[in-house]
Design a protein around this motif. Structure first.
Motif, PDB file in Angstrom:
ATOM      1  N   SER A 218       0.823  -1.067  -0.032  1.00 35.64           N
ATOM      2  CA  SER A 218      -0.097  -0.039   0.193  1.00 35.64           C
ATOM      3  C   SER A 218       0.913   1.193   0.167  1.00 35.64           C
ATOM      4  O   SER A 218       2.195   1.163   0.104  1.00 35.64           O
ATOM      5  CB  SER A 218      -0.962   0.029   1.349  1.00 35.64           C
ATOM      6  OG  SER A 218      -0.182   0.151   2.369  1.00 35.64           O
ATOM      7  N   MET A 219       0.159   2.621  -0.034  1.00 32.82           N
ATOM      8  CA  MET A 219       0.916   3.641   0.145  1.00 32.82           C
ATOM      9  C   MET A 219       1.686   3.784   1.598  1.00 32.82           C
ATOM     10  O   MET A 219       1.221   3.103   2.459  1.00 32.82           O
ATOM     11  CB  MET A 219      -0.088   4.857  -0.333  1.00 32.82           C
ATOM     12  CG  MET A 219      -0.558   4.815  -1.669  1.00 32.82           C
ATOM     13  SD  MET A 219       0.929   4.746  -2.917  1.00 32.82           S
ATOM     14  CE  MET A 219       1.499   6.264  -2.670  1.00 32.82           C
ATOM     15  N   PRO A 220       2.668   4.271   1.806  1.00 33.32           N
ATOM     16  CA  PRO A 220       3.269   4.222   3.053  1.00 33.32           C
ATOM     17  C   PRO A 220       2.607   4.714   4.274  1.00 33.32           C
ATOM     18  O   PRO A 220       1.762   5.894   3.916  1.00 33.32           O
ATOM     19  CB  PRO A 220       4.612   4.862   2.890  1.00 33.32           C
ATOM     20  CG  PRO A 220       4.478   5.907   1.584  1.00 33.32           C
ATOM     21  CD  PRO A 220       3.474   5.052   0.842  1.00 33.32           C
ATOM     22  N   GLU A 221       2.870   4.398   5.353  1.00 31.55           N
ATOM     23  CA  GLU A 221       2.471   5.301   6.581  1.00 31.55           C
ATOM     24  C   GLU A 221       3.470   6.038   6.946  1.00 31.55           C
ATOM     25  O   GLU A 221       4.453   5.973   6.985  1.00 31.55           O
ATOM     26  CB  GLU A 221       2.255   4.208   7.897  1.00 31.55           C
ATOM     27  CG  GLU A 221       1.133   3.030   7.702  1.00 31.55           C
ATOM     28  CD  GLU A 221       1.107   2.096   8.712  1.00 31.55           C
ATOM     29  OE1 GLU A 221       1.833   2.431   9.731  1.00 31.55           O
ATOM     30  OE2 GLU A 221       0.747   1.048   8.672  1.00 31.55           O
ATOM     31  N   ILE A 222       2.970   7.395   6.908  1.00 29.81           N
ATOM     32  CA  ILE A 222       3.796   8.544   7.347  1.00 29.81           C
ATOM     33  C   ILE A 222       3.622   8.973   8.776  1.00 29.81           C
ATOM     34  O   ILE A 222       2.493   9.612   8.967  1.00 29.81           O
ATOM     35  CB  ILE A 222       3.740   9.451   6.132  1.00 29.81           C
ATOM     36  CG1 ILE A 222       3.992   8.906   4.818  1.00 29.81           C
ATOM     37  CG2 ILE A 222       4.891  10.812   6.323  1.00 29.81           C
ATOM     38  CD1 ILE A 222       3.826   9.820   3.614  1.00 29.81           C
ATOM     39  N   SER A 223       4.859   9.373   9.303  1.00 26.36           N
ATOM     40  CA  SER A 223       4.619   9.945  10.619  1.00 26.36           C
ATOM     41  C   SER A 223       3.925  11.468  10.698  1.00 26.36           C
ATOM     42  O   SER A 223       4.251  12.035   9.392  1.00 26.36           O
ATOM     43  CB  SER A 223       6.005   9.878  11.571  1.00 26.36           C
ATOM     44  OG  SER A 223       6.855  10.685  10.906  1.00 26.36           O
ATOM     45  N   THR A 224       3.492  12.072  11.676  1.00 26.45           N
ATOM     46  CA  THR A 224       2.847  13.158  11.641  1.00 26.45           C
ATOM     47  C   THR A 224       4.048  14.231  11.463  1.00 26.45           C
ATOM     48  O   THR A 224       3.771  15.540  10.670  1.00 26.45           O
ATOM     49  CB  THR A 224       2.159  13.684  12.989  1.00 26.45           C
ATOM     50  OG1 THR A 224       3.066  13.405  14.030  1.00 26.45           O
ATOM     51  CG2 THR A 224       0.945  12.709  13.227  1.00 26.45           C
ATOM     52  N   ASN A 225       5.259  13.878  11.721  1.00 27.95           N
ATOM     53  CA  ASN A 225       6.154  14.963  11.464  1.00 27.95           C
ATOM     54  C   ASN A 225       6.851  15.007  10.214  1.00 27.95           C
ATOM     55  O   ASN A 225       7.946  15.485   9.662  1.00 27.95           O
ATOM     56  CB  ASN A 225       7.386  14.990  12.555  1.00 27.95           C
ATOM     57  CG  ASN A 225       8.061  13.882  12.578  1.00 27.95           C
ATOM     58  OD1 ASN A 225       7.955  12.824  11.688  1.00 27.95           O
ATOM     59  ND2 ASN A 225       8.962  13.605  13.511  1.00 27.95           N
ATOM     60  N   GLY A 226       6.370  13.877   9.336  1.00 25.18           N
ATOM     61  CA  GLY A 226       6.818  13.737   8.029  1.00 25.18           C
ATOM     62  C   GLY A 226       8.193  13.015   7.769  1.00 25.18           C
ATOM     63  O   GLY A 226       8.901  13.124   6.774  1.00 25.18           O
TER      64      GLY A 226
END
Length: 601
Positions: A93-101
């Motif tokens: 799937s598309m990546p999981e990205i942390s809130t700070n990017g």
């Protein structure tokens, strides 16, 4: 990529109708089926040769086209969607990205096998794991590999620079690259990098098996082993032969999820592919045919190559009208075709480290060299070049942000693309560039009949501002590989190139002028402007926004003001392919990914 990506020229010329009536219509359309003994064979063509099939050296369009078919990348692009859209490829799937990017977590598909090779146990390809991705990225930072794609992640992924300095030991951990388990990758960044996912759809990031690379050494570039839809059977200077990977993952094609539009794609037979599992052909032949006349002859024979662009000596046969684009019936009736603006452009560039044409930090010298470059740019006649070599169909635009990206400004001042002979002469006179003082001008390019014509035209432009013929030299190279090597070695004070975007973001062209990317990186101009670099770094952490676009346009203006490049023209391309081929060819961002969806009948 440089890179991806990516240098090539669409061969075209001035438009004329009259000769259409004299062509033998029986010459065209008599295609022979390439289903032979039950095997489906598709014969593609390119106008140049790959320099290497090792992903870390896939810096040209030609190399990248083959790399993304032999290897897997985490992401790719939807086959038919325009504007281009990313999609998972090897990733689940598309990546999981942390809130700070800064942290990307990516799960890959289980059960994916590398192609068979003697370096594996019992010669059977093993399962691809998350650690293979890490190894593949590290290869670009190993000094002994002379990789060309490290610019994508340099200064962005945590720990890579330190890993390189400490000896490039593949068994040592890297803070920013972790395999959380066999199927989970975690990438940690030093700062936000909005283009990271785009980079993971490029050939530079393709996944390679360590044991095969170490077994083959330098030969890996000509005997590559990956996990992609095709397996390289054999490869020489004229053709690459690939066979279908029978173990490729079973993923039925959903043409509607891929952007299928009946109005746009309905005449190509693509709807017959719905629900089938790619790749659809048994054998893929990619023919490297430099000369346009030979490519056209092979295409029209009906039993050789099945795809081409249009050579300049056949434009009378192909085009019936320009506005709107209409093909002559003998072409339109007998071949499939598509037409559209490329995601890229062609340009002339200066090496800014050259002792005369470049800058060296001395104010007096730099003012004079800038004046010389600007005068040369003012001599350039884009309208004439467009008519002479691009059917008059090219789109001329100022600067380095092409019309194919959302950050393009259609209202930008066009002074930098206007011919101004008197203005050029005035600049030369004001900066003491007399005829006797003018330096030797070297025009560097891959050698061909077409490029010699480009040179002759450029020499004519220079003559109009007083440049004598005896100071204008043609420097051709026997191949793109040798030309590219000369550029990377800073041996080309003035050069002609094309750039095809790796991803649909103006950052991909702006990075070509970023100081730290100087050769052997992607900055072939060796442009070094601290103010430009500061804006680039400021914009590089921003998501698409009005603020980021404003920074992009400031950088664009800086390059224009410094007269680093004579730019640019976006080519409008006409693709032709046999009617027994089901395809929608792409030579830009989708690129080689489209070949897994080709079928023949």
């Amino acid at each position: 990529m440089l890179v991806k990506v990516k240098y090539w020229v669409i061969v075209c010329a001035t438009f004329c109708i009259s000769a259409c009536q004299h062509e033998d219509q029986n010459t065209y359309g008599n295609t022979t089926s390439t289903v032979i003994d039950g095997k489906k064979i598709y014969r593609h063509s390119l106008d140049g040769k790959p320099t290497s099939l090792d992903p870390i050296k896939a810096s040209t369009f030609y190399s990248n086209l083959l790399v993304v078919n032999i290897f897997d990348t985490l992401y790719s692009y939807e086959y038919l969607s325009r504007p281009y859209k990313l999609k998972p490829n090897l990733a689940q799937s598309m990546p999981e990205i942390s809130t700070n990017g800064l942290v990307y977590t990516i799960k890959i598909k289980p059960g994916v096998q590398f192609h068979n090779h003697t370096a594996f146990t019992d010669g059977i390809g093993r399962e691809l794991k998350a650690q293979d991705f890490i190894y593949s990225i590290l290869r670009s930072f190993d000094p002994k590999n002379a990789a060309t794609g490290a610019w994508l992640w340099q200064g962005k992924i945590a720990g890579l620079s330190e890993w390189k300095v400490l000896g490039a030991d593949y068994d040592q951990p890297v803070a920013g690259l972790k395999a959380l388990d066999d199927y989970t990758i975690q990438i940690s960044l030093l700062k936000p990098y909005p283009q990271l996912i785009y980079s993971l759809a490029m050939g530079f990031s393709a996944i390679t098996p360590r044991e095969v690379v170490e077994s083959l050494g330098a030969e890996f570039g000509s005997k590559p082993v990956g996990s992609g839809p095709f397996i390289l059977d054999r490869f020489n200077s004229e053709t690459a032969y690939l066979i279908r990977n029978e173990n490729f993952r079973q993923e039925p094609l959903d043409i509607y999820a891929e952007g299928y539009n009946p109005t746009k794609h309905g005449s190509y037979g693509i709807e017959t592919l719905q629900g089938k599992t790619p790749p659809f052909i048994d054998q893929l032949e990619v023919n490297f045919v430099d000369e346009s006349s030979s490519r056209w002859q092979s295409f029209t024979k009906g039993n050789e190559i099945q795809y081409t662009t249009v050579p300049k000596d056949k434009q009378n046969t192909v085009l019936l009208s320009q506005d709107p684009i209409k093909l002559h019936p003998q072409i339109g009736d007998n071949y499939h075709h598509s037409y559209g603006m490329e995601a890229g452009f062609v340009y002339h560039g200066f090496d800014m480290t050259h002792p005369v044409f470049g800058n060296n930090g001395d104010p007096e010298h730099d003012v004079r060299s800038t004046a010389l470059r600007c005068a040369i740019r003012k001599s350039h006649d884009w309208e004439q070049k467009n008519r002479a070599f691009y059917f008059g169909l090219g789109t001329v635009f100022p600067g380095i942000i092409p019309p194919s990206v959302p950050e393009f400004d259609p209202d930008m001042d066009t002074d930098s693309i206007q011919t101004d002979i008197e203005g050029a002469k005035k600049i030369l006179a004001n900066h003491q560039w007399t005829t006797n003082a003018l330096p030797q001008f070297e025009y560097h390019v891959t050698g061909s009949v077409l490029h010699k014509q480009f040179f002759e035209q450029m020499r004519g432009f220079l003559n109009t501002i007083g440049y004598p013929n005896n100071r204008i030299e043609y420097h051709p190279y026997p191949s793109f590989g040798t030309f590219n090597k000369a550029i990377k070695n800073r041996q080309t004070p003035f050069f002609f190139l094309g750039w095809v975007l790796d991803y649909p973001d103006a950052e991909n062209t702006l990075q070509l002028f970023y100081g730290p990317n100087q050769t052997p990186g992607s900055n072939n101009f060796n442009y070094n402007n601290p103010a430009y670099d500061a804006l680039y770094e400021q914009s590089s952490v921003l998501q698409p926004s009005v603020e980021r676009t404003a920074l992009y346009q400031q950088m664009n203006q800086m390059v224009i003001d410094d007269c680093v490049v004579i730019s640019g023209l976006a080519r409008n391309k006409i693709h032709l392919w046999h009617k027994n081929v089901i395809s929608f060819p792409d030579q830009a961002i989708v690129g080689g990914f489209h070949l897994r969806y080709v079928d023949v009948k």
